[in-house]
Design a protein around this motif. Structure first.
Motif, PDB file in Angstrom:
ATOM      1  N   GLU A   6      -2.031   3.241   8.812  1.00  0.00           N
ATOM      2  CA  GLU A   6      -3.207   2.515   8.357  1.00  0.00           C
ATOM      3  C   GLU A   6      -3.833   3.258   7.180  1.00  0.00           C
ATOM      4  O   GLU A   6      -3.951   4.482   7.204  1.00  0.00           O
ATOM      5  N   THR A   7      -4.240   2.519   6.177  1.00  0.00           N
ATOM      6  CA  THR A   7      -4.863   3.105   4.997  1.00  0.00           C
ATOM      7  C   THR A   7      -6.332   2.730   4.959  1.00  0.00           C
ATOM      8  O   THR A   7      -6.732   1.651   5.401  1.00  0.00           O
ATOM      9  N   ASN A   8      -7.123   3.635   4.402  1.00  0.00           N
ATOM     10  CA  ASN A   8      -8.562   3.379   4.283  1.00  0.00           C
ATOM     11  C   ASN A   8      -8.917   2.615   3.027  1.00  0.00           C
ATOM     12  O   ASN A   8      -9.966   1.980   2.952  1.00  0.00           O
ATOM     13  N   ALA A   9      -8.071   2.672   2.020  1.00  0.00           N
ATOM     14  CA  ALA A   9      -8.330   1.989   0.755  1.00  0.00           C
ATOM     15  C   ALA A   9      -7.008   1.540   0.161  1.00  0.00           C
ATOM     16  O   ALA A   9      -5.949   2.137   0.441  1.00  0.00           O
ATOM     17  N   PRO A  10      -7.005   0.486  -0.653  1.00  0.00           N
ATOM     18  CA  PRO A  10      -5.752   0.028  -1.268  1.00  0.00           C
ATOM     19  C   PRO A  10      -5.083   1.087  -2.135  1.00  0.00           C
ATOM     20  O   PRO A  10      -3.879   1.029  -2.364  1.00  0.00           O
ATOM     21  N   SER A  11      -5.853   2.047  -2.636  1.00  0.00           N
ATOM     22  CA  SER A  11      -5.287   3.080  -3.504  1.00  0.00           C
ATOM     23  C   SER A  11      -4.646   4.212  -2.728  1.00  0.00           C
ATOM     24  O   SER A  11      -4.034   5.107  -3.332  1.00  0.00           O
ATOM     25  N   ASP A  12      -4.786   4.208  -1.399  1.00  0.00           N
ATOM     26  CA  ASP A  12      -4.181   5.274  -0.608  1.00  0.00           C
ATOM     27  C   ASP A  12      -2.658   5.198  -0.703  1.00  0.00           C
ATOM     28  O   ASP A  12      -2.073   4.112  -0.690  1.00  0.00           O
ATOM     29  N   SER A  13      -2.041   6.334  -0.764  1.00  0.00           N
ATOM     30  CA  SER A  13      -0.579   6.383  -0.852  1.00  0.00           C
ATOM     31  C   SER A  13      -0.079   7.620  -0.118  1.00  0.00           C
ATOM     32  O   SER A  13      -0.822   8.583   0.108  1.00  0.00           O
ATOM     33  N   TRP A  14       1.185   7.562   0.233  1.00  0.00           N
ATOM     34  CA  TRP A  14       1.846   8.675   0.903  1.00  0.00           C
ATOM     35  C   TRP A  14       3.101   9.028   0.111  1.00  0.00           C
ATOM     36  O   TRP A  14       3.710   8.183  -0.545  1.00  0.00           O
ATOM     37  N   ILE A  15       3.480  10.268   0.178  1.00  0.00           N
ATOM     38  CA  ILE A  15       4.742  10.708  -0.421  1.00  0.00           C
ATOM     39  C   ILE A  15       5.556  11.382   0.672  1.00  0.00           C
ATOM     40  O   ILE A  15       5.016  12.039   1.566  1.00  0.00           O
ATOM     41  N   TYR A  16       6.855  11.200   0.608  1.00  0.00           N
ATOM     42  CA  TYR A  16       7.709  11.766   1.649  1.00  0.00           C
ATOM     43  C   TYR A  16       8.994  12.268   1.008  1.00  0.00           C
ATOM     44  O   TYR A  16       9.425  11.813  -0.061  1.00  0.00           O
ATOM     45  N   ASP A  76       7.291  17.680  -8.351  1.00  0.00           N
ATOM     46  CA  ASP A  76       8.012  16.844  -9.310  1.00  0.00           C
ATOM     47  C   ASP A  76       8.290  15.486  -8.679  1.00  0.00           C
ATOM     48  O   ASP A  76       8.820  15.394  -7.564  1.00  0.00           O
ATOM     49  N   GLU A  77       7.937  14.419  -9.374  1.00  0.00           N
ATOM     50  CA  GLU A  77       8.063  13.072  -8.822  1.00  0.00           C
ATOM     51  C   GLU A  77       9.509  12.665  -8.558  1.00  0.00           C
ATOM     52  O   GLU A  77       9.761  11.800  -7.723  1.00  0.00           O
ATOM     53  N   LYS A  78      10.452  13.246  -9.263  1.00  0.00           N
ATOM     54  CA  LYS A  78      11.844  12.836  -9.087  1.00  0.00           C
ATOM     55  C   LYS A  78      12.442  13.355  -7.782  1.00  0.00           C
ATOM     56  O   LYS A  78      13.541  12.943  -7.403  1.00  0.00           O
ATOM     57  N   HIS A  79      11.733  14.247  -7.081  1.00  0.00           N
ATOM     58  CA  HIS A  79      12.264  14.825  -5.860  1.00  0.00           C
ATOM     59  C   HIS A  79      11.739  14.138  -4.603  1.00  0.00           C
ATOM     60  O   HIS A  79      12.331  14.297  -3.535  1.00  0.00           O
ATOM     61  N   TYR A  80      10.659  13.396  -4.686  1.00  0.00           N
ATOM     62  CA  TYR A  80      10.115  12.773  -3.489  1.00  0.00           C
ATOM     63  C   TYR A  80       9.978  11.269  -3.714  1.00  0.00           C
ATOM     64  O   TYR A  80      10.068  10.765  -4.841  1.00  0.00           O
ATOM     65  N   GLU A  81       9.761  10.542  -2.621  1.00  0.00           N
ATOM     66  CA  GLU A  81       9.586   9.093  -2.660  1.00  0.00           C
ATOM     67  C   GLU A  81       8.113   8.772  -2.451  1.00  0.00           C
ATOM     68  O   GLU A  81       7.412   9.436  -1.678  1.00  0.00           O
ATOM     69  N   LEU A  82       7.667   7.754  -3.143  1.00  0.00           N
ATOM     70  CA  LEU A  82       6.262   7.336  -3.073  1.00  0.00           C
ATOM     71  C   LEU A  82       6.160   6.059  -2.246  1.00  0.00           C
ATOM     72  O   LEU A  82       6.871   5.086  -2.483  1.00  0.00           O
ATOM     73  N   LEU A  83       5.276   6.093  -1.262  1.00  0.00           N
ATOM     74  CA  LEU A  83       5.038   4.941  -0.398  1.00  0.00           C
ATOM     75  C   LEU A  83       3.606   4.455  -0.638  1.00  0.00           C
ATOM     76  O   LEU A  83       2.656   5.010  -0.102  1.00  0.00           O
ATOM     77  N   ASN A  84       3.475   3.453  -1.476  1.00  0.00           N
ATOM     78  CA  ASN A  84       2.138   2.965  -1.826  1.00  0.00           C
ATOM     79  C   ASN A  84       2.076   1.444  -1.914  1.00  0.00           C
ATOM     80  O   ASN A  84       1.183   0.888  -2.536  1.00  0.00           O
ATOM     81  N   THR A  85       3.028   0.780  -1.324  1.00  0.00           N
ATOM     82  CA  THR A  85       3.051  -0.681  -1.358  1.00  0.00           C
ATOM     83  C   THR A  85       2.908  -1.236   0.050  1.00  0.00           C
ATOM     84  O   THR A  85       3.195  -0.547   1.042  1.00  0.00           O
ATOM     85  N   ASN A  86       2.493  -2.478   0.138  1.00  0.00           N
ATOM     86  CA  ASN A  86       2.329  -3.123   1.431  1.00  0.00           C
ATOM     87  C   ASN A  86       3.623  -3.801   1.852  1.00  0.00           C
ATOM     88  O   ASN A  86       3.649  -4.968   2.236  1.00  0.00           O
ATOM     89  N   ASN A  87       4.696  -3.091   1.743  1.00  0.00           N
ATOM     90  CA  ASN A  87       6.001  -3.619   2.104  1.00  0.00           C
ATOM     91  C   ASN A  87       6.627  -2.752   3.184  1.00  0.00           C
ATOM     92  O   ASN A  87       6.223  -1.603   3.404  1.00  0.00           O
ATOM     93  N   ASP A  88       7.602  -3.304   3.812  1.00  0.00           N
ATOM     94  CA  ASP A  88       8.374  -2.571   4.805  1.00  0.00           C
ATOM     95  C   ASP A  88       9.537  -1.905   4.075  1.00  0.00           C
ATOM     96  O   ASP A  88      10.428  -2.577   3.560  1.00  0.00           O
ATOM     97  N   VAL A  89       9.514  -0.596   4.001  1.00  0.00           N
ATOM     98  CA  VAL A  89      10.536   0.145   3.266  1.00  0.00           C
ATOM     99  C   VAL A  89      11.581   0.652   4.256  1.00  0.00           C
ATOM    100  O   VAL A  89      11.266   1.401   5.184  1.00  0.00           O
ATOM    101  N   LYS A  90      12.829   0.241   4.047  1.00  0.00           N
ATOM    102  CA  LYS A  90      13.934   0.694   4.884  1.00  0.00           C
ATOM    103  C   LYS A  90      14.791   1.668   4.091  1.00  0.00           C
ATOM    104  O   LYS A  90      15.096   1.446   2.928  1.00  0.00           O
ATOM    105  N   ILE A  91      15.162   2.733   4.745  1.00  0.00           N
ATOM    106  CA  ILE A  91      16.048   3.716   4.125  1.00  0.00           C
ATOM    107  C   ILE A  91      17.258   3.883   5.030  1.00  0.00           C
ATOM    108  O   ILE A  91      17.132   4.301   6.177  1.00  0.00           O
ATOM    109  N   ARG A  92      18.416   3.530   4.515  1.00  0.00           N
ATOM    110  CA  ARG A  92      19.640   3.614   5.308  1.00  0.00           C
ATOM    111  C   ARG A  92      20.396   4.886   4.955  1.00  0.00           C
ATOM    112  O   ARG A  92      20.665   5.154   3.792  1.00  0.00           O
ATOM    113  N   PHE A  93      20.705   5.660   5.953  1.00  0.00           N
ATOM    114  CA  PHE A  93      21.573   6.816   5.780  1.00  0.00           C
ATOM    115  C   PHE A  93      22.952   6.422   6.283  1.00  0.00           C
ATOM    116  O   PHE A  93      23.321   6.692   7.414  1.00  0.00           O
TER     117      PHE A  93
END
Length: 475
Positions: free
Chosen positions: A229-239, A254-271
């Protein structure tokens, strides 16, 4: 009455005895005859025969000059060709050519990676917790709360490490007590399968999820599922998703090393594949064979050493190598004062700003690991019917296959010796035994030279040979 001895008969008997002895005595010392001190020190030079075709024509005393010249030229040509071939094989061996063999393995279980997650850049500290500590600090110091600057002045109440732990976002507690949820598998809370651990990075305190045991099930509903749950639309997480032996403390700058989660979508990551790579440790491409070694940890140690030299104190995320040339921890304590923390924090910002004069990765000279495990990510955004203030993240294996990549040497030392032997044997007709014969001949010549020098000046000045069977006198 004594019988008179005929002088002529005595001379004849002496000559006949000498001729018999000379017929029994070999004219020269051939290969295989026993060498004694008299032979080594004598004036006659023993005859050694080296087992190389053409050697008799080259060194024979009765060889015709034209035939000798022909064999000299022929030997030089084939010796040059053999030298070129041997040099080519040596150069190829020095390059240490390798090949990589890829095998796809279907395993029963797979090791789930660690997932480190932080609040968005610049917001890794929990401002509610910081405000509460500021109120406590103002009461303890008897000053206006507005005069307490965060988080520097809060160090008057506690140490820096404790301060980071208290004002950081504890995601594990957030999933247990808040509206955010975390599952691993069908209906299993994350705390039943693994645990959230607080991790210090260059951005501040973060949290990392560790699965206790390898996973046996794959698919969308058999992985990590986080609903935040986010408190504001601008809240984001990095992982950042990484193997267990990697410390990601330095990866979040460095942004190229981590992923940014800031959208209201369901993000799937397949290994769908985990890659296990084994390199060969060669002299011009060395690698580190330690199991727990990683380039990330090496760069973090290098970064920490340079930062602690400049700031004079340690920040919580720093990792100093055991073999470091730095002074002890008593010399470089933790930045537990407001002044030291300000200096270290400012120096940290300058080093992360991209100024190569302060820190450069290439200056660390970190070798690649001989054993590497990493995960291939297939990120997909899925539009779902979720509320705008909710973020979801799913991480799972598509199947239980993984790739094993093994590097091996193509040209070994044994193959090098075989190729050199083939070239020398084909072009010169030589072998290892021929080399031994040549060395034996050289050693004999050396010993003979040394013994002739030490024999004395008197024997060296002899110009004639003494007859081995002197003729008795007639008197």
């Amino acid at each position: 009455m004594k019988r008179a001895v005929n002088p002529r008969r005595s001379v004849a008997l002496g000559l006949k005895t000498c001729q018999k002895d000379q017929m029994k005595r070999p004219s020269g010392l051939h290969y295989g005859d026993q060498l004694d001190a008299d032979s080594l020190a004598g004036d006659e030079e023993p005859e050694f025969k080296i087992g190389i075709p053409g050697s008799r024509a080259l060194f024979g005393k009765t060889t015709h000059p034209l035939r000798r010249v022909f064999w000299i030229l022929l030997t030089l040509v084939f010796f040059f060709l053999a030298a070129v071939q041997v040099q080519d094989r040596i150069d190829y061996y020095v390059k240490t050519p390798t090949r990589k063999d890829l095998v796809i393995i279907n395993n029963d279980t797979l090791i789930f990676p660690h997932v480190t997650i932080c609040f968005g850049p610049g917001r890794t500290f929990n401002y509610s917790a910081m405000e509460a500590m500021r109120q406590n600090a103002s009461l303890a110091m008897g000053i206006n709360p507005n005069d307490v600057q965060m988080p520097y002045d809060l160090l008057s109440l506690t140490t820096l490490t404790t301060l980071w732990n208290e004002i950081g976002h504890d995601i594990g507690v957030m999933f247990e007590t808040g509206s955010s949820k975390c599952w691993f598998g069908r209906g299993k809370p994350c705390k039943e399968v693994g645990e959230w651990r607080q991790l210090h990075t260059v951005l501040g305190p973060c949290s990392s999820f560790h699965v206790r045991h390898p996973v046996k099930e794959t698919g969308l509903f058999n992985g990590l599922y986080m609903q935040m749950e986010t408190n504001a639309p601008s809240d984001s997480w990095i992982y950042f998703i990484h193997p267990a032996n990697i410390d990601p403390a330095l990866k979040f700058y460095d942004e190229k090393h981590y992923e940014l989660l800031n959208t209201n979508n369901d993000v799937k990551i397949r290994f769908y594949q985990a890659l296990n790579e084994k390199l060969v440790n060669v002299w011009h491409h060395p690698c580190e064979d330690a199991v727990d070694y990683s380039i990330e940890n090496c760069e973090l140690e290098c970064f920490s050493e340079q930062l602690v030299r400049r700031s004079g104190c340690q920040l919580p995320f720093m990792k100093l190598a055991n073999s470091s040339q730095l002074h002890s921890r008593e010399t470089y304590p933790t930045c537990n004062t407001s002044a030291s923390y300000r200096i270290a924090d400012e120096e940290l910002r300058l080093m992360l700003s991209g100024d190569d004069t302060r820190w450069n990765r290439s200056s660390c000279n970190c070798k690649p690991p001989c054993h590497t495990t990493y995960y291939q990510i297939d990120k997909e955004k899925v539009v779902a019917d979720i509320r705008p203030e909710r973020l979801r993240l799913r991480i799972f294996f598509q199947d239980k296959t993984y790739e094993k990549l093994t590097e091996s040497l193509v040209y070994s030392l044994t193959t090098l010796f075989c190729d050199i032997g083939n070239s020398i044997g084909l072009l010169l007709g030589a072998s290892v035994l021929t080399v031994c014969e040549t060395l034996e001949w050289g050693c004999f010549r050396l010993i003979r030279c040394l013994m002739s020098v030490t024999a004395g000046a008197g024997r060296a000045n002899k110009s004639q040979k003494v007859h081995p069977c002197p003729i008795p006198s007639a008197g």
